[in-house]
Design a protein around this motif. Structure first.
Motif, PDB file in Angstrom:
ATOM      1  N   LYS A 245       0.822  -1.206   0.000  1.00  0.00           N
ATOM      2  CA  LYS A 245       0.000   0.000   0.000  1.00  0.00           C
ATOM      3  C   LYS A 245       0.864   1.267   0.000  1.00  0.00           C
ATOM      4  CE  LYS A 245      -4.189  -2.010   1.953  1.00  0.00           C
ATOM      5  NZ  LYS A 245      -5.182  -1.987   3.045  1.00  0.00           N
ATOM      6  N   THR A 260      -9.015  -7.875 -12.343  1.00  0.00           N
ATOM      7  CA  THR A 260      -8.949  -8.760 -11.186  1.00  0.00           C
ATOM      8  C   THR A 260      -9.064 -10.216 -11.628  1.00  0.00           C
ATOM      9  OG1 THR A 260      -9.937  -7.056  -9.786  1.00  0.00           O
ATOM     10  CG2 THR A 260     -10.029  -9.331  -8.967  1.00  0.00           C
ATOM     11  N   SER A 269     -11.226 -10.578  -5.410  1.00  0.00           N
ATOM     12  CA  SER A 269     -12.252  -9.525  -5.394  1.00  0.00           C
ATOM     13  C   SER A 269     -12.244  -8.773  -4.070  1.00  0.00           C
ATOM     14  CB  SER A 269     -13.631 -10.131  -5.645  1.00  0.00           C
ATOM     15  OG  SER A 269     -13.686 -10.728  -6.924  1.00  0.00           O
ATOM     16  N   ASN A 270     -12.053  -9.492  -2.975  1.00  0.00           N
ATOM     17  CA  ASN A 270     -12.001  -8.847  -1.663  1.00  0.00           C
ATOM     18  C   ASN A 270     -10.773  -7.957  -1.535  1.00  0.00           C
ATOM     19  OD1 ASN A 270     -14.379 -10.062  -0.818  1.00  0.00           O
ATOM     20  ND2 ASN A 270     -13.337 -11.815   0.113  1.00  0.00           N
ATOM     21  N   LEU A 271      -9.649  -8.423  -2.092  1.00  0.00           N
ATOM     22  CA  LEU A 271      -8.434  -7.603  -2.071  1.00  0.00           C
ATOM     23  C   LEU A 271      -8.623  -6.347  -2.902  1.00  0.00           C
ATOM     24  CD1 LEU A 271      -5.502  -7.544  -1.023  1.00  0.00           C
ATOM     25  CD2 LEU A 271      -4.811  -8.629  -3.174  1.00  0.00           C
ATOM     26  N   GLU A 272      -9.285  -6.483  -4.033  1.00  0.00           N
ATOM     27  CA  GLU A 272      -9.608  -5.320  -4.885  1.00  0.00           C
ATOM     28  C   GLU A 272     -10.400  -4.278  -4.093  1.00  0.00           C
ATOM     29  OE1 GLU A 272     -13.220  -4.425  -7.831  1.00  0.00           O
ATOM     30  OE2 GLU A 272     -12.144  -6.283  -8.296  1.00  0.00           O
ATOM     31  N   LYS A 273     -11.450  -4.714  -3.432  1.00  0.00           N
ATOM     32  CA  LYS A 273     -12.292  -3.782  -2.666  1.00  0.00           C
ATOM     33  C   LYS A 273     -11.496  -3.107  -1.555  1.00  0.00           C
ATOM     34  CE  LYS A 273     -16.537  -6.403  -3.509  1.00  0.00           C
ATOM     35  NZ  LYS A 273     -17.574  -7.289  -2.907  1.00  0.00           N
ATOM     36  N   GLU A 274     -10.658  -3.900  -0.886  1.00  0.00           N
ATOM     37  CA  GLU A 274      -9.848  -3.353   0.203  1.00  0.00           C
ATOM     38  C   GLU A 274      -8.958  -2.214  -0.284  1.00  0.00           C
ATOM     39  OE1 GLU A 274      -5.970  -4.706   2.818  1.00  0.00           O
ATOM     40  OE2 GLU A 274      -7.387  -6.281   2.186  1.00  0.00           O
ATOM     41  N   TRP A 275      -8.296  -2.430  -1.403  1.00  0.00           N
ATOM     42  CA  TRP A 275      -7.378  -1.419  -1.928  1.00  0.00           C
ATOM     43  C   TRP A 275      -8.119  -0.200  -2.479  1.00  0.00           C
ATOM     44  CZ3 TRP A 275      -1.869  -1.548  -3.494  1.00  0.00           C
ATOM     45  CH2 TRP A 275      -1.135  -2.457  -2.721  1.00  0.00           C
ATOM     46  N   ASN A 277     -10.888   0.995  -1.626  1.00  0.00           N
ATOM     47  CA  ASN A 277     -11.536   1.754  -0.553  1.00  0.00           C
ATOM     48  C   ASN A 277     -10.546   2.331   0.450  1.00  0.00           C
ATOM     49  OD1 ASN A 277     -14.271   1.456  -1.365  1.00  0.00           O
ATOM     50  ND2 ASN A 277     -14.251  -0.662  -0.635  1.00  0.00           N
ATOM     51  N   ASP A 278      -9.279   2.053   0.257  1.00  0.00           N
ATOM     52  CA  ASP A 278      -8.257   2.568   1.164  1.00  0.00           C
ATOM     53  C   ASP A 278      -8.087   4.079   0.968  1.00  0.00           C
ATOM     54  OD1 ASP A 278      -5.320   3.221   2.004  1.00  0.00           O
ATOM     55  OD2 ASP A 278      -5.696   1.208   2.819  1.00  0.00           O
TER      56      ASP A 278
END
Length: 322
Positions: A245, A260, A269-275, A277-278
């Motif tokens: 990050k 993705t 997909s969860n990693l995509e959302k995490e990044w 939304n960071d």
């Protein structure tokens, strides 16, 4: 009566001469036709490739292909393989080729080829890749003439030209490449000043985030079009793997495309959302401008062939010109 018999005898003799003459003409015409008919030529040809050279006795009719980008090449050259490795995603084929692959037998994965399944198909040509299948080259060669490309990254056209040669379809191959290059030139002209925008590319995978550079499938296409790239991506390398990050600023640009690789467990997909939304990502200039675009991983990266290349050009045209 004697005169009539004489006449009939004369006519019989004449008929014999006429039939003999006709037979001679038929033999003569037959001989001429044989002389005019082209001789059957030896159609064998030799292909230089990553593992050496392979002689192919005739134009192949039953081909097994062991890479995904190779499958696209065969289809574009008008050849439906008898066997192919399963697509990395799909059941068992990518959506954009599924209709053309209905009767094709699955022979494993690129990374795990089923040699027995290949042998059962009795192919007259096998096409594979040194990067993926070097260890089983001799086994494959014992089944049928086998041609290997060197690797899988970067410019799809290099492997495509080899496949066209192996299939004895070099003229068709040139047509396909000429059409693609004409499309690149046309789109490049239409894009004009838009090519000055710095295009960033990011890929999300389970446990891995990659920032894609120039020596990647999509990176080569962007360079062919003449797009600018952020400094971190404007290098002749494949990707920055395992990005953290703290490296998010390397993703910034005028426009960002991300893709993705989802295998079904939602990890990517969860990693995509995490990044996305960071707060660090949202603070990028490209995110503030709303120029973050999700595209199909199969088209922009995983498939890696000529069909995907043309579909990627569709995406670029739709994003920048419509």
């Amino acid at each position: 009566m004697k005169s009539i018999r004489t006449i009939l005898s004369f006519l019989s003799i004449m008929l014999i001469f006429i039939l003999a003459a006709c037979g001679g003409n038929e033999e003569k015409n037959s001989a001429e036709k044989k002389e005019e008919s082209p001789k059957t030529e030896d159609t064998s040809y030799t292909v230089e490739h990553a593992m050496g050279s392979t002689t192919i006795e005739k134009t192949p009719e039953k081909v097994v292909i062991l890479t995904n980008e190779g499958t696209e090449a065969l289809l574009e050259l008008g050849v439906t393989p008898v066997g192919a490795v399963q697509s990395w995603t799909g059941d068992p084929w990518y959506k954009h080729i599924a209709d053309d692959m209905k009767d094709v037998e699955v022979v494993g994965l690129e990374s795990e080829v089923n040699v027995e399944a290949i042998a059962a198909l009795q192919p007259d040509l096998i096409i594979g890749n040194k990067m993926r299948q070097e260890a089983i080259y001799e086994q494959l060669s014992a089944i049928a003439p086998t041609v290997f490309a060197e690797d899988l990254r970067g410019n799809w056209k290099l492997n495509f030209e080899l496949y066209a040669k192996a299939l004895n379809k070099e003229d068709k191959g040139k047509e396909v490449i000429d059409a693609y290059e004409a499309r690149i030139a046309d789109l490049k002209e239409k894009l004009g000043d838009k090519l000055n925008q710095k295009v960033s590319m990011v890929r999300f995978m389970a446990g891995d985030v990659r920032i894609y550079q120039k020596d990647s499938f999509s990176g080569v296409i962007l360079e062919q079009l003449g797009f600018a790239r952020p400094d971190s991506q404007n290098v002749d390398e494949f990707a920055i793997k395992g990005a953290t990050k703290e490296q998010m600023p390397l993703m910034d640009g005028d426009i960002l495309f991300y893709f993705t690789y989802e295998t079904g467990d939602n990890a990517a997909s969860n990693l995509e959302k995490e990044w996305l939304n960071d707060p660090l990502f949202k603070n990028l200039e490209v995110a503030k401008k709303g120029e973050v675009h999700k595209v199909d991983d199969v088209i922009w990266n995983t498939a890696g062939g000529v069909k995907a290349a043309n579909l990627m050009l569709d995406d670029i045209e739709n994003t920048f010109l419509k």
